[in-house]
Design a protein around this motif. Structure first.
Motif, PDB file in Angstrom:
ATOM      1  N   ILE A 130      10.141 -34.944  -9.283  1.00 43.11           N
ATOM      2  CA  ILE A 130      10.471 -35.755  -8.111  1.00 43.11           C
ATOM      3  C   ILE A 130      11.458 -36.843  -8.535  1.00 43.11           C
ATOM      4  N   THR A 131      12.481 -37.049  -7.716  1.00 42.54           N
ATOM      5  CA  THR A 131      13.484 -38.073  -8.014  1.00 42.54           C
ATOM      6  C   THR A 131      13.013 -39.440  -7.533  1.00 42.54           C
ATOM      7  N   PRO A 132      12.903 -40.421  -8.431  1.00 42.01           N
ATOM      8  CA  PRO A 132      12.478 -41.763  -7.999  1.00 42.01           C
ATOM      9  C   PRO A 132      13.652 -42.517  -7.371  1.00 42.01           C
ATOM     10  N   VAL A 133      13.383 -43.203  -6.290  1.00 43.27           N
ATOM     11  CA  VAL A 133      14.392 -44.057  -5.655  1.00 43.27           C
ATOM     12  C   VAL A 133      13.863 -45.481  -5.704  1.00 43.27           C
ATOM     13  N   PHE A 134      14.335 -46.238  -6.676  1.00 40.07           N
ATOM     14  CA  PHE A 134      13.857 -47.620  -6.849  1.00 40.07           C
ATOM     15  C   PHE A 134      14.480 -48.524  -5.803  1.00 40.07           C
ATOM     16  N   GLN A 135      13.626 -49.285  -5.142  1.00 43.31           N
ATOM     17  CA  GLN A 135      14.130 -50.222  -4.143  1.00 43.31           C
ATOM     18  C   GLN A 135      13.369 -51.536  -4.246  1.00 43.31           C
ATOM     19  N   CYS A 136      14.049 -52.573  -4.653  1.00 43.23           N
ATOM     20  CA  CYS A 136      13.429 -53.889  -4.761  1.00 43.23           C
ATOM     21  C   CYS A 136      13.241 -54.479  -3.368  1.00 43.23           C
ATOM     22  N   ASN A 137      12.056 -55.029  -3.121  1.00 48.75           N
ATOM     23  CA  ASN A 137      11.791 -55.683  -1.844  1.00 48.75           C
ATOM     24  C   ASN A 137      12.361 -57.108  -1.875  1.00 48.75           C
ATOM     25  N   TYR A 138      13.467 -57.305  -1.191  1.00 48.52           N
ATOM     26  CA  TYR A 138      14.180 -58.585  -1.254  1.00 48.52           C
ATOM     27  C   TYR A 138      13.433 -59.712  -0.548  1.00 48.52           C
ATOM     28  N   THR A 139      12.666 -59.357   0.501  1.00 45.60           N
ATOM     29  CA  THR A 139      11.951 -60.368   1.279  1.00 45.60           C
ATOM     30  C   THR A 139      10.468 -60.051   1.288  1.00 45.60           C
ATOM     31  N   GLN A 140       9.629 -61.034   1.055  1.00 44.61           N
ATOM     32  CA  GLN A 140       8.188 -60.823   1.046  1.00 44.61           C
ATOM     33  C   GLN A 140       7.705 -60.342   2.418  1.00 44.61           C
ATOM     34  N   GLY A 141       6.894 -59.267   2.404  1.00 42.57           N
ATOM     35  CA  GLY A 141       6.348 -58.729   3.646  1.00 42.57           C
ATOM     36  C   GLY A 141       7.236 -57.692   4.297  1.00 42.57           C
ATOM     37  N   LYS A 142       8.445 -57.480   3.756  1.00 41.17           N
ATOM     38  CA  LYS A 142       9.360 -56.476   4.300  1.00 41.17           C
ATOM     39  C   LYS A 142       9.601 -55.399   3.246  1.00 41.17           C
ATOM     40  N   SER A 143       9.427 -54.144   3.628  1.00 39.83           N
ATOM     41  CA  SER A 143       9.604 -53.046   2.676  1.00 39.83           C
ATOM     42  C   SER A 143      11.013 -52.474   2.777  1.00 39.83           C
ATOM     43  N   ALA A 144      11.826 -52.780   1.777  1.00 40.65           N
ATOM     44  CA  ALA A 144      13.192 -52.270   1.746  1.00 40.65           C
ATOM     45  C   ALA A 144      13.217 -50.770   1.500  1.00 40.65           C
ATOM     46  N   SER A 145      12.141 -50.247   0.871  1.00 41.33           N
ATOM     47  CA  SER A 145      12.100 -48.819   0.579  1.00 41.33           C
ATOM     48  C   SER A 145      12.020 -47.996   1.859  1.00 41.33           C
ATOM     49  N   ASP A 146      11.412 -48.537   2.919  1.00 38.96           N
ATOM     50  CA  ASP A 146      11.356 -47.835   4.203  1.00 38.96           C
ATOM     51  C   ASP A 146      12.768 -47.591   4.728  1.00 38.96           C
ATOM     52  N   THR A 147      13.586 -48.621   4.646  1.00 41.22           N
ATOM     53  CA  THR A 147      14.971 -48.502   5.114  1.00 41.22           C
ATOM     54  C   THR A 147      15.742 -47.495   4.273  1.00 41.22           C
ATOM     55  N   ALA A 148      15.517 -47.528   2.955  1.00 38.98           N
ATOM     56  CA  ALA A 148      16.196 -46.588   2.062  1.00 38.98           C
ATOM     57  C   ALA A 148      15.814 -45.147   2.401  1.00 38.98           C
ATOM     58  N   LEU A 149      14.532 -44.921   2.688  1.00 40.99           N
ATOM     59  CA  LEU A 149      14.068 -43.573   3.041  1.00 40.99           C
ATOM     60  C   LEU A 149      14.735 -43.096   4.325  1.00 40.99           C
ATOM     61  N   ILE A 150      14.813 -43.966   5.315  1.00 36.32           N
ATOM     62  CA  ILE A 150      15.414 -43.595   6.599  1.00 36.32           C
ATOM     63  C   ILE A 150      16.904 -43.279   6.441  1.00 36.32           C
ATOM     64  N   ILE A 151      17.607 -44.101   5.667  1.00 36.02           N
ATOM     65  CA  ILE A 151      19.035 -43.858   5.439  1.00 36.02           C
ATOM     66  C   ILE A 151      19.246 -42.517   4.742  1.00 36.02           C
ATOM     67  N   ASP A 152      18.443 -42.248   3.713  1.00 35.40           N
ATOM     68  CA  ASP A 152      18.566 -40.972   2.996  1.00 35.40           C
ATOM     69  C   ASP A 152      18.255 -39.793   3.913  1.00 35.40           C
ATOM     70  N   ALA A 153      17.246 -39.960   4.765  1.00 37.64           N
ATOM     71  CA  ALA A 153      16.872 -38.876   5.682  1.00 37.64           C
ATOM     72  C   ALA A 153      18.051 -38.523   6.590  1.00 37.64           C
ATOM     73  N   MET A 154      18.736 -39.525   7.104  1.00 37.41           N
ATOM     74  CA  MET A 154      19.874 -39.264   7.990  1.00 37.41           C
ATOM     75  C   MET A 154      21.046 -38.652   7.222  1.00 37.41           C
ATOM     76  N   ASP A 155      21.248 -39.109   5.983  1.00 39.94           N
ATOM     77  CA  ASP A 155      22.309 -38.510   5.154  1.00 39.94           C
ATOM     78  C   ASP A 155      22.028 -37.027   4.908  1.00 39.94           C
ATOM     79  N   ILE A 156      20.765 -36.716   4.602  1.00 39.43           N
ATOM     80  CA  ILE A 156      20.378 -35.322   4.352  1.00 39.43           C
ATOM     81  C   ILE A 156      20.506 -34.500   5.633  1.00 39.43           C
ATOM     82  N   LEU A 157      20.146 -35.096   6.761  1.00 41.92           N
ATOM     83  CA  LEU A 157      20.266 -34.399   8.049  1.00 41.92           C
ATOM     84  C   LEU A 157      21.708 -33.976   8.296  1.00 41.92           C
ATOM     85  N   TYR A 158      22.635 -34.904   8.103  1.00 37.04           N
ATOM     86  CA  TYR A 158      24.039 -34.606   8.379  1.00 37.04           C
ATOM     87  C   TYR A 158      24.678 -33.709   7.329  1.00 37.04           C
ATOM     88  N   SER A 159      24.042 -33.575   6.166  1.00 35.36           N
ATOM     89  CA  SER A 159      24.561 -32.666   5.132  1.00 35.36           C
ATOM     90  C   SER A 159      24.335 -31.210   5.518  1.00 35.36           C
TER      91      SER A 159
END
Length: 258
Positions: A60-89
């Motif tokens: 499995i490929t790890p996608v490291f995402q630092c949470n810049y703001t407490q209480g907000k998950s930046a990894s959720d946004t990264a997952l969504i962006i990747d999902a859309m990139d894969i969709l359009y591929s």
């Protein structure tokens, strides 16, 4: 196989335990091949760091995402962006979203609007909105516990011990009771039955997955749909030879005459 469906498996490591790693890969293999396998999270947190061995074991490929703001998950946004990139591929036929977070409900809906098959996987705590947004949803904790119970029973059989009482699915909040499933099956049979009242149980299975988000016979301690339906008092089943394959059989079900 050339016609095997290709899936992108995207795992929310901050929301799903690493103990489900093998189960996730085994489940998606029944649908097709995982061409993308990515894990999202902040690897400075212990729960995400626990996934490291699974990364190696299942490639499995790890996608490291630092949470810049407490209480907000930046990894959720990264997952969504990747999902859309894969969709359009246009390299996959479907997605497997592994999370119990309702924030991904809109993503699942958007992917399905684009004609993608979306398989969801998470725990029973998953909100119904996300479960319903997926084409199918697998409750990992139920399946994991079922496998653990099987192992325990087998070990006790070998050692001469008895069988522990199993937890009743009637008490699981996010899963319809057997009585509710029986009513749905009766409704499906009534809508699809031939002149004699019989319906191929494969059609019943298709109908159940459409009407009951997250349906899986294993949620009710049954390996196969036939085993579950056979336990319903209002329904009878029969097995007939398959005209196209002498080894295989076809199972039918109908509502019993009152």
């Amino acid at each position: 196989m050339e016609d095997e469906k290709r899936y992108a498996v995207l795992i929310d490591a901050e929301n799903v335990s690493n103990k489900y790693g093998k189960l996730i890969m085994d489940e998606i293999s029944t649908y097709g091949v995982a061409t993308y396998k990515r894990l999202y999270g902040d690897y400075t947190t212990p729960s995400v760091k626990a996934w490291i061995e699974s990364l190696k074991e299942f490639a499995i490929t790890p996608v490291f995402q630092c949470n810049y703001t407490q209480g907000k998950s930046a990894s959720d946004t990264a997952l969504i962006i990747d999902a859309m990139d894969i969709l359009y591929s246009e390299n996959v036929n479907g997605f497997c979203l592994v999370t119990s977070d309702s924030d991904f409900t809109k993503l699942a809906m958007r992917l399905r609007e684009s004609g993608m098959s979306v398989i969801g996987m998470g725990e029973q705590k998953t909100p119904n909105s996300l479960v319903a947004a997926c084409e199918e949803f697998k409750f990992l904790d139920l399946l994991y516990n079922e496998e653990a119970q099987k192992t325990t029973v087998e070990q006790k059989k070998k050692s001469g011990g008895g069988k522990d009482a199993l937890q009743s699915t009637e008490t699981v909040n996010n899963i319809p009771s057997k009585k509710e499933i029986e009513k749905v099956v009766v409704s499906i049979i009534n809508s699809l039955a031939d002149d004699d009242g019989w319906v191929n149980i494969s059609e019943i299975g298709t109908g159940l997955r459409k009407r009951v988000p997250g349906f899986d016979p294993r949620n009710y301690k049954c390996e196969k749909l036939k085993q579950l339906i056979a336990g319903f008092k209002s329904i009878e089943i029969k097995t007939e030879p398959n005209a196209h394959h002498r080894i295989l059989t076809i199972v039918y079900a109908r509502v019993k005459d009152k």
